[in-house]
Design a protein around this motif. Structure first.
Motif, PDB file in Angstrom:
ATOM      1  N   UNK B  25      59.680  23.446  32.237  1.00  0.00           N
ATOM      2  CA  UNK B  25      58.506  23.936  32.974  1.00  0.00           C
ATOM      3  C   UNK B  25      58.048  25.276  32.394  1.00  0.00           C
ATOM      4  N   UNK B  35      48.561  22.044  34.736  1.00  0.00           N
ATOM      5  CA  UNK B  35      49.597  21.754  35.734  1.00  0.00           C
ATOM      6  C   UNK B  35      50.039  20.291  35.669  1.00  0.00           C
ATOM      7  N   UNK B  36      49.059  19.386  35.496  1.00  0.00           N
ATOM      8  CA  UNK B  36      49.394  17.961  35.426  1.00  0.00           C
ATOM      9  C   UNK B  36      50.246  17.675  34.191  1.00  0.00           C
ATOM     10  N   UNK B  37      49.859  18.267  33.055  1.00  0.00           N
ATOM     11  CA  UNK B  37      50.626  18.040  31.826  1.00  0.00           C
ATOM     12  C   UNK B  37      52.043  18.605  31.945  1.00  0.00           C
ATOM     13  N   UNK B  39      53.732  18.910  34.707  1.00  0.00           N
ATOM     14  CA  UNK B  39      54.474  18.053  35.626  1.00  0.00           C
ATOM     15  C   UNK B  39      54.939  16.775  34.929  1.00  0.00           C
ATOM     16  N   UNK B  40      54.051  16.197  34.103  1.00  0.00           N
ATOM     17  CA  UNK B  40      54.423  14.967  33.390  1.00  0.00           C
ATOM     18  C   UNK B  40      55.596  15.226  32.453  1.00  0.00           C
ATOM     19  N   UNK B  42      57.844  17.697  32.533  1.00  0.00           N
ATOM     20  CA  UNK B  42      59.070  18.050  33.253  1.00  0.00           C
ATOM     21  C   UNK B  42      59.697  16.790  33.869  1.00  0.00           C
ATOM     22  N   UNK B  43      58.851  15.907  34.404  1.00  0.00           N
ATOM     23  CA  UNK B  43      59.371  14.675  35.005  1.00  0.00           C
ATOM     24  C   UNK B  43      60.031  13.796  33.949  1.00  0.00           C
ATOM     25  N   UNK B 111      55.819   6.670  29.204  1.00  0.00           N
ATOM     26  CA  UNK B 111      54.400   6.739  29.583  1.00  0.00           C
ATOM     27  C   UNK B 111      53.944   8.159  29.872  1.00  0.00           C
ATOM     28  N   UNK B 112      54.879   9.065  30.117  1.00  0.00           N
ATOM     29  CA  UNK B 112      54.504  10.425  30.498  1.00  0.00           C
ATOM     30  C   UNK B 112      54.356  11.367  29.302  1.00  0.00           C
ATOM     31  N   UNK B 132      55.166  16.176  23.902  1.00  0.00           N
ATOM     32  CA  UNK B 132      53.862  16.157  24.545  1.00  0.00           C
ATOM     33  C   UNK B 132      53.023  17.230  23.878  1.00  0.00           C
TER      34      UNK B 132
END
Lengths: 131, 134, 286
Positions: B25, B35-37, B39-40, B42-43, B111-112, B132
């Motif tokens: 993060x 923020x979305x990127x 989160x993806x 980190x998940x 997929x993330x 990413x």
């Protein structure tokens, strides 16, 4: 031992997750909640995850499990406050939490719980009248 | 592709999965990910890290900031010396699991992220690299 | 045409092949990204350009390359520049196509004049320096133009996703224009954030103004609806054109259990009912 506190509000239990949950803590929450439902006879459980920055497949599974287990114990679970980024990521991950009720925030979650409870009472023709 | 920042972390138990998440993060935020990127990424890191702990018996992760041409990215390489995966294609399929999970870990993580590489040899271990781009 | 000009034209006409070879050697040194274009294509470009240049110098004025006699040269340079832009050459590398011809030409001129090689050398050094400075300015200028364009694109993305509040608890997102994957993602994130900010219960995505939908965009829409559902919010999609309905069915995407309405009015009425409201006509007092 680290624990997530469970608050009792009338017929409902309220859990606010405020830490980055590691797997054991999530499992412990699952155990504690089911025990507490049985102990108190609660009719609804609200889990506030608005502070949670990620939900991965493990935490997602724990949330789904809590919902299924509480249903077996005659309580409804509603998960509230999921952040948009978390929701987008969960959908991409392929996890859509079927069978889990959701609401935007604690207020709306309370409405959802009261609504489903009233409906259940109506269907059973029971004499309980939630306010 | 050049590496502009690098750090190695051990992942032996569940508490360290949380540490990997926090570090991923922080680095994603430093790179200016939305923020979305963040989160993806980190998940995805959380999913792979759990695989490393649960199936690989623990291992290491290399967190790297990488640059290729004009674009910057975050690359995480997870290595374990566990039993390995005999059928990688099958393991990537949604719903497939040998453990107690939902079987979304590997396929979901793929997929993330933008780039996903997996190299696994039965009996020797598994290496998963996720990247990413900003 | 003066004698100097004729001498220049003659020089090119008499040594087309050696000049071209020397030029290509210079290009190989000056242009960083040589792998973008094949040897044969480059040779063809050099040859064609030298031919047209020779002709223009012989029949036109050197001071005014905008004159009609220079049209073939300008046309060809336009073609070369566009080709290079498409191949991913930088502006400086593109301009170097012309500039790198200087050195071979100067060398021939020096050989011709045979004397005062010092002066020619100095002129060469000076002009090379100025060329490089000029190229640098152009490069920076181009970069800042690109930054402006990128910023404007971002601003347009924001402008083109107006999330409006229709009623307490009801948001609408009227989409207009072509949806690409990138824009749909921005739209999705904006809508979900606004849902949180406005404490809404129902969101209407109206795609009346969207001419076509491809698989990726349809999937993005479905993902938006699913994400909203995870947040406890229902989405209604309205204004699906007949062609889009056909596309969706042909693509086999399927909208799942997403609520759809013919138009925005229908969706609004549905949303009102969801938040516990109905519409009734005002009874006229008589």
């Amino acid at each position: 031992m680290e624990r997530i506190p469970i608050l009792r509000m009338g017929e409902f239990l309220l859990v606010t997750i405020q830490v980055d949950m590691h797997d054991r803590l999530a499992m412990r929450l699952q155990d504690d909640l089911t025990e507490k439902i049985a102990e108190t006879g609660a009719r609804g459980v609200m889990i506030d995850i608005s502070s949670l920055e990620i939900v991965d497949s493990f935490i997602g599974r724990v949330l789904a499990n809590i919902a299924s287990m509480s249903r077996v114990l005659d309580a409804q679970t509603v998960v509230v406050g999921m952040q948009p980024a978390v929701a987008i990521t969960l959908v991409e991950l392929g996890l859509e939490l079927p069978g889990v009720l959701t609401a935007l925030n604690v207020d709306k979650g309370m409405e959802v719980l009261r609504g489903t409870l009233a409906k259940a009472v109506e269907e059973q023709g029971g004499d309980r009248h939630p306010t | 592709m050049i590496v502009t920042r690098h750090e190695s972390l051990r992942i032996q138990d569940e508490d360290e999965i949380v540490k990997i998440r926090q570090q991923a993060r922080r680095w994603a935020a430093d790179l200016g990910f939305s923020l979305v990127d963040q989160t993806k990424m980190v998940t995805a890191a959380s999913e792979i890290a759990r695989n490393t702990v649960v199936y690989g018996g623990g291992g290491t992760v290399d967190i790297e900031m990488v640059q290729a041409g004009d674009r910057q990215g975050l690359r995480l390489s997870f290595v374990d010396a566990g039993p390995g995966i005999s059928d990688v294609e099958l393991a990537l399929r949604d719903g497939y699991t040998t453990g107690s999970g939902l079987g979304l870990g590997l396929g979901g993580a793929r997929r993330l992220v933008n780039d996903f590489e997996i190299d696994s040899r039965p009996g020797q271990g598994t290496r998963v690299v996720i990247t990413r781009w900003k | 045409m003066d004698a100097k000009q004729k001498a220049l034209a003659d020089l090119i006409a008499e040594n087309p092949n050696t000049l071209r070879a020397a030029w290509m050697r210079e290009l190989a040194i000056d242009v960083k990204r040589t792998n973008l274009m094949g040897e044969a294509e480059l040779q063809g470009q050099c040859q064609e350009f030298l031919m047209r240049l020779e002709h223009a110098i012989r029949h036109g004025e050197l001071e005014d390359i905008g004159a009609p006699s220079w049209t073939p040269v300008r046309d060809y340079l336009t073609e070369v520049s566009q080709r290079r832009a498409n191949l991913g050459f930088s502006p400086a590398d593109t301009a170097t196509f012309v500039f790198s011809l200087k050195k071979p030409l100067f060398m021939y001129l020096q050989e011709r004049s045979g004397n005062d090689s010092m002066l020619v050398e100095q002129i060469w050094q000076t002009t090379a320096l100025l060329d490089r400075l000029g190229l640098y300015v152009m490069e920076v200028y181009q970069k800042s133009r690109e930054e402006i364009i990128a910023r404007q694109q971002d601003e347009m993305l924001e402008l083109s996703t107006p999330v409006v509040k229709l009623w307490d608890g009801i948001l609408a997102l009227p989409l207009i224009g072509t949806l690409d994957s990138n824009r749909t993602q921005v739209v999705m994130e904006t809508l979900l954030q606004r849902i949180v900010d406005t404490n809404s219960e129902v969101a209407i995505i109206d795609i009346t103004g969207v001419p076509t939908v491809d698989t990726l965009v349809a999937q993005h829409l479905i993902k938006t609806v699913s994400a909203a559902k995870l947040m406890g919010v229902e989405c209604v999609v309205s204004g699906i054109r007949p062609q889009i309905a056909q596309t969706i069915v042909h693509l086999g995407v399927g909208l799942g259990d997403i609520v759809t309405k013919g138009n925005l009015a229908g969706a609004f009425e549905y949303a009102l009912r969801r938040v516990g409201m109905t519409t009734t006509p005002i009874r006229s007092e008589s």
